[in-house]
Structure formats: structure tokens, C-alpha cells
Design an enzyme around this catalytic site. Structure first.
Site, PDB file in Angstrom:
ATOM      1  N   ASP A  40       0.875  -1.176   0.000  1.00 41.79           N
ATOM      2  CA  ASP A  40       0.000   0.000   0.000  1.00 41.79           C
ATOM      3  C   ASP A  40       0.909   1.221   0.000  1.00 41.79           C
ATOM      4  OD1 ASP A  40      -1.746   2.084   0.464  1.00 41.79           O
ATOM      5  OD2 ASP A  40      -2.172   1.524   2.554  1.00 41.79           O
ATOM      6  N   LYS A  57       2.898  11.815  -3.252  1.00 40.28           N
ATOM      7  CA  LYS A  57       2.018  10.958  -4.049  1.00 40.28           C
ATOM      8  C   LYS A  57       1.007  11.791  -4.839  1.00 40.28           C
ATOM      9  CE  LYS A  57      -1.414   7.250  -3.501  1.00 40.28           C
ATOM     10  NZ  LYS A  57      -2.004   6.287  -2.544  1.00 40.28           N
ATOM     11  N   GLU A 100      -7.161   0.658  -4.625  1.00 38.95           N
ATOM     12  CA  GLU A 100      -7.170   0.567  -3.169  1.00 38.95           C
ATOM     13  C   GLU A 100      -8.506   0.058  -2.617  1.00 38.95           C
ATOM     14  OE1 GLU A 100      -5.883   4.445  -2.020  1.00 38.95           O
ATOM     15  OE2 GLU A 100      -3.824   4.100  -2.673  1.00 38.95           O
ATOM     16  N   ASP A 105     -13.171   5.224   0.809  1.00 35.45           N
ATOM     17  CA  ASP A 105     -11.742   5.290   1.130  1.00 35.45           C
ATOM     18  C   ASP A 105     -11.270   6.740   1.164  1.00 35.45           C
ATOM     19  OD1 ASP A 105      -9.006   5.082   1.353  1.00 35.45           O
ATOM     20  OD2 ASP A 105      -8.701   3.995  -0.523  1.00 35.45           O
TER      21      ASP A 105
END
Length: 564
Positions: free
Chosen positions: A6, A68, A145, A168
Site C-alpha cells: 500500500d 504521491k 485501493e 476510502d
């Protein structure tokens, strides 16, 4: 050995499938979470994880986090006299995780399944894939994800048909997915989200409150990077405290003076109301795309550390009319699910045979031009060929025709996005096709083929000659410089009646409605927009007012669904 990773905005984690279960891998500090932070010390050595994060407030010029968010762009960060791209910084984090896994497992780790936000576009996915390769890993698969979280939840072990909504909200991105299990197949029905919404944005709310409180004392220093990093750290702490208590205190020392502010949950929630509001549209879009109503869902699963905030959980409960499921650790679920996928890739006997499908997160199409009723042409219209949330692998074909007589070539721009105009989408490729001269209407067939690795192949066949042109989309991407150039060009447009406030609002609503619908409904919205634009072009105030009223009424008819 293959592991699941992850790669998060705030924290990263890895896990392995062995002995019939997914197991989190501790890092060199014995923790299962590794901060996604990179720093260069005075000797030029690279620090990753907690060591790097702890240097952010004291060495902001030598430390970077939250990179990211810039995956797939040309943005770089200078550390230790060198410029690093987001994928290079991610590679350093992945390399650290790989080394920790090898120490824990006692054998070399050569392969990985890496998770990405469901709403990552083609460029961001390719950048993530390259980051894995830079870290010395063969990336077996990129998995969304929310899909990974569903695997961690254990839906692959269910025998009955079921549908889950995965919500999420991580440190830097927000994704939602609807995942269905039936007859040994886990199928993602819809995925959408917001790549610029996460826990970091809620932290910014707290930072703004403290800056406002001490604006007079700090003056211009309020924007100082060193002070900002201290505020950022305190905001993260305060947000976590507010997740379990009624008040929190932010404290910073600046220029030998301590500044302290107590914040209560009610004030924080009031200031963060706009961010909470942004959570609703992706939820509505996913339900609409999957053609499901909330009551058809078996469960709502929360993942991502930011879902611990009470205001987020209450918002989800209001949207669905029931409490969400938070039994899986939101910080660990994605890594554990990636390990399950790694086990499936390795064909572990302990895992029941199951097929995991995914969807194309963005619509993919080409630019087209249209003849206007009164003469002239409208250029730069986006024509979707593969619409978002199409189950992949997939192949779709669409026919096009030349626009003018004696046209000798057609330039196809390849775009991804949901906007009606290609200028508001992302160009990912371009190709030219030769056509025989003749009257307008010479036919061409354009086929898009998209696989589970995110590879897009474009085939164009000219009907009259049978000549075929093929293009495989490469890793080139549009950077910040090109986006800035496009904005400058748009800002330089002459004033037009459509710039009036009411008309701009109506067009903005239409564009949003266009993005929120698919198929015939999307085509209908496109028709409504063009009809309204035609009225604007006439510059007759009464006609514009009447057209605007009709435009809103038509959109009301489309959007008049149950409010969540």
C-alpha cells in the site's frame, strides 16, 4: 517472493500472503506503518520513514512528504542539490519497504502488487509502475485501493452474492468503489473519487484557523515554510485528538515564543463543512454509474485513516441512512488486501479460486468537430469511446466521418476525462490518419482496447481503403507547464455573454451534469448545452433568459433523484 504494498500519501505498508493468511510486515522500527517521507541529511544520506518525517519541521528544505499527490506530473522537489520526481521519491519508499520485507521474510523479494487510488489516471498509474521498477520490483499488478480493501474484508470468501460500497478517505486522496461478488468473481461495478481530497486538506483547515488567530503576531512570517511545517505537524496531531475527544490544542514555538490555540470539535466541523460536502458527489456518481440504490448494498466499508474523524463517519451515515462498517483497521486494510491479491497471483492453494475484475476509472475518447446549424464549426468536443467504469479488459469501436470535402488527413487526439470539451480533459496521445480525398463523410472506425495493466491500444481503420493505423499509448504526460499555458490562453478570451454570472453558472451546471451521466443521458445533456450555447451566441437577452430557464428545467428533470 511476491508481496502486497500500500503506497500511501501519508503512510505506506506492506504485507505477505503465507500460511493461509495475510500478514503485515513490520519495518526496521517494528512498526507496520512507514511514513511516506524522504529526507536528505547533511552527509547526503537518504532517510525514509519516521526519521525523515521527524525532520520536516526542522529541515523543511531537505524533507518532502505527500508527494504521491504529484505522481504522473513533471513537478520535482530539490533535495540535497538534486531534483527528484514524485515517482523517484516513491521508489525510495518502495525500496525501503522491500528491504524491510526481505529482512522479515529471510529471502529476496522480487515481485509486488502495488495499490493505487481508484481514481488515479493513466499517467499516475504508469508513474506508480515505474516507481516500483525503480525500486527493483517487478510489478505484477496495480490494484485499486478500494478493491484491495474489499479483499481484506474477506468478500472473496463469501458464497452468496453481495454488493459492498467501499469509502476510502486517505491522507491525500478520496476514492469510492462499488464491489460485487458473484459466482467466484469479484467485480468492481464503479469507481470514482477526488485525487485532491484527504486528511491533509482537513489539516489545512486547522492550519488556517491558527494562522488567522495569530495573524497580527506573525505578519509575513505566517507563510514561512518552516513555520508552516510546524503548524502542519500540530494540525495532524490536533485532528487525531479531535477524532476521539471534544477539544484539542495546537502549540508551536516561533522565534522563541510559544503560541497556543485550543480548538473544539464543533468549530473544526463548521470550518471543514465544505470538505465534507465534497464527499457526496463521488458517492452519488458511483451509485448512478452502477445503477444501484443505497438499499441494494450489503455493507458500507470504511478505509483510510481520515475515516476515523467523527464528522466523516456521521456524513457517511447520513448519506446511506445506516452506520458504516469499520471492523477492518482503516490503516491496514489496503496492504492486507494487496497481499491477498498477491496470493491469488501466486495461486496459493489456501485461497479459493476467484477472479478479480476492475474498471476503467476515466472515460477515454477522441476530439471531434461538429458543423453548427448556422454555419461554421465547433471544435474540441470530447467523444467518449470507452466510458468510465467499463469493466476491463474491454474493447469498443466507434465510427467517425470526415468533416469537409477533399479532406486528406484526420488528426485524432486521445483524451481521458469526463469534461465535454477536450481542453478540460487530459491528452494522452495523438495520431494522424490519411484519408482519400472526396466528399465529406468518408468513414473511419476507431477501436479502443484497454487491458488490466492500464495499456491502451488504439486502432483506426479507413473504410474506403482498409488502411489501418495503430497506436499504443506511451508514458508521455501533460505537465504543469502545459496546463499553465492552457489556462493563460483561456484567461485571454474576449468577454462574451456567456461570461455573465447566471449564464456561467448554468453552463457550469451543465458541464457537471455531463460528467455525472453516461450514455444516452450524457448525449442528451450535450444536446442541451449546445442548444443553450446557440442562444448565447445570438446575444438576445430575452432569448437567453428563456433558454436558460428551459436549460435549468431540463437539468432538474435529470437530476431529480433521491437526495443522500
Amino acid at each position: 517472493m511476491i508481496i502486497g504494498i500500500d503506497l500511501g500519501t501519508t503512510n505506506s505498508a506492506c504485507a505477505v500472503w503465507r500460511d493461509g493468511t495475510a500478514t503485515l510486515i513490520p519495518n526496521r522500527l517494528g512498526e507496520t506503518l512507514t511514513p511516506s517521507a524522504v529526507s536528505i541529511d547533511d552527509s547526503g544520506a537518504v532517510l525514509v520513514g519516521v526519521a525523515a518525517r521527524e525532520r520536516q519541521a526542522s529541515h523543511p528544505d531537505a524533507t518532502v512528504t505527500a508527494f504521491k499527490r504529484y505522481m504522473g506530473t513533471k513537478r520535482t522537489t530539490k533535495l540535497g542539490g538534486r531534483d527528484y520526481s514524485a515517482e523517484e521519491l516513491s521508489a525510495l519508499v518502495l525500496r525501503s519497504l522491500k528491504e524491510d520485507a526481505e529482512t522479515f521474510l529471510g529471502e529476496p523479494v522480487t515481485e509486488a502488487v502495488i495499490t493505487v487510488p481508484a481514481y488515479f489516471n493513466d499517467q499516475q498509474r504508469k508513474a506508480t509502475h515505474r516507481a516500483g521498477e525503480l525500486a527493483g520490483l517487478r510489478v505484477e499488478r496495480l490494484i485499486n485501493e478500494p478493491t484491495a480493501a474489499a479483499l481484506a474484508y474477506g468478500i472473496h470468501n463469501l458464497d452468496a452474492e453481495a454488493r459492498f460500497f467501499v469509502f476510502d478517505l486517505g491522507g491525500g486522496t478520496f476514492d469510492v468503489s462499488i464491489v460485487e461478488i458473484f459466482e467466484g468473481i469479484i467485480e468492481v461495478r464503479a469507481s470514482t473519487g477526488d485525487n485532491q481530497l484527504g486528511g491533509e486538506d482537513f489539516n489545512e483547515v486547522l492550519i488556517a484557523l491558527m494562522r488567522e488567530r495569530f495573524a497580527e503576531a506573525w505578519g509575513e512570517a505566517a507563510r514561512n515554510d518552516r513555520l508552516y511545517q510546524r503548524l502542519r505537524e500540530q494540525a495532524e496531531r490536533a485532528r487525531r485528538d479531535l477524532s476521539g475527544g471534544a477539544t484539542a490544542t495546537m502549540r508551536v514555538v516561533w522565534e522563541d515564543r510559544a503560541y497556543e490555540m485550543e480548538i473544539d470539535a464543533a468549530t473544526f466541523e463548521a470550518q471543514a463543512a465544505g470538505l465534507v460536502e465534497r464527499l457526496r458527489d463521488p458517492v452519488l456518481r458511483a451509485l448512478r454509474d452502477s445503477d444501484l440504490r443505497p438499499e441494494a448494498l450489503s455493507d458500507i466499508i470504511l478505509i483510510g485513516g481520515a475515516t476515523r474523524m467523527p464528522l466523516v463517519r456521521r456524513a457517511v451515515a447520513r448519506m446511506f441512512g445506516r452506520f458504516p462498517n469499520a471492523t477492518v483497521n482503516p490503516d491496514e486494510a489496503v496492504a492486507l488486501g494487496a497481499a491477498v491479491q498477491a496470493g491469488l497471483k501466486a495461486r496459493d492453494a489456501a485461497l479459493k479460486e476467484v477472479v478479480v475484475t476492475d474498471v476503467c476509472p476515466y472515460s477515454l475518447g477522441v476530439n471531434v468537430s461538429r458543423a453548427l446549424p448556422g454555419g461554421g464549426y465547433e471544435h474540441g468536443i470530447f467523444a467518449p469511446i470507452l466510458e468510465r467504469n467499463t469493466v476491463i479488459p474491454a474493447s469498443r469501436v466507434h465510427g467517425f466521418q470526415t468533416l469537409t470535402d477533399n479532406q486528406s488527413e484526420v488528426v485524432f487526439g486521445i483524451y481521458q476525462g469526463e469534461a465535454r470539451l477536450v481542453r478540460d480533459n487530459v491528452e494522452i496521445g495523438k495520431t494522424k490518419v490519411k484519408v482519400p480525398r472526396g466528399p465529406a463523410g468518408q468513414g473511419m472506425e476507431v477501436r479502443f482496447s484497454y487491458d488490466v495493466s492500464g495499456l491502451l491500444e488504439v486502432d483506426i481503420v479507413v473504410a474506403q481503403t482498409g488502411e489501418r493505423t495503430s497506436l499504443v499509448i506511451n508514458d508521455d504526460h501533460v505537465g504543469d507547464d502545459k496546463i499553465a499555458e492552457r489556462r493563460a490562453l483561456l484567461a485571454g478570451l474576449k468577454t462574451h455573454p456567456r461570461d455573465e454570472e447566471l449564464n456561467r453558472a448554468a453552463l457550469a451546471r451543465g458541464e457537471k451534469c455531463y460528467e455525472n451521466f453516461l450514455g444516452d443521458d450524457r448525449a442528451h445533456v450535450d444536446h442541451l448545452i449546445r442548444r443553450f450555447q446557440h442562444a448565447l451566441d445570438g446575444q438576445d437577452p430575452r432569448a437567453v433568459e428563456q433558454a436558460r430557464a428551459e436549460f435549468h428545467a431540463a437539468l432538474d428533470g435529470l437530476e431529480g433523484e433521491r437526495f443522500l
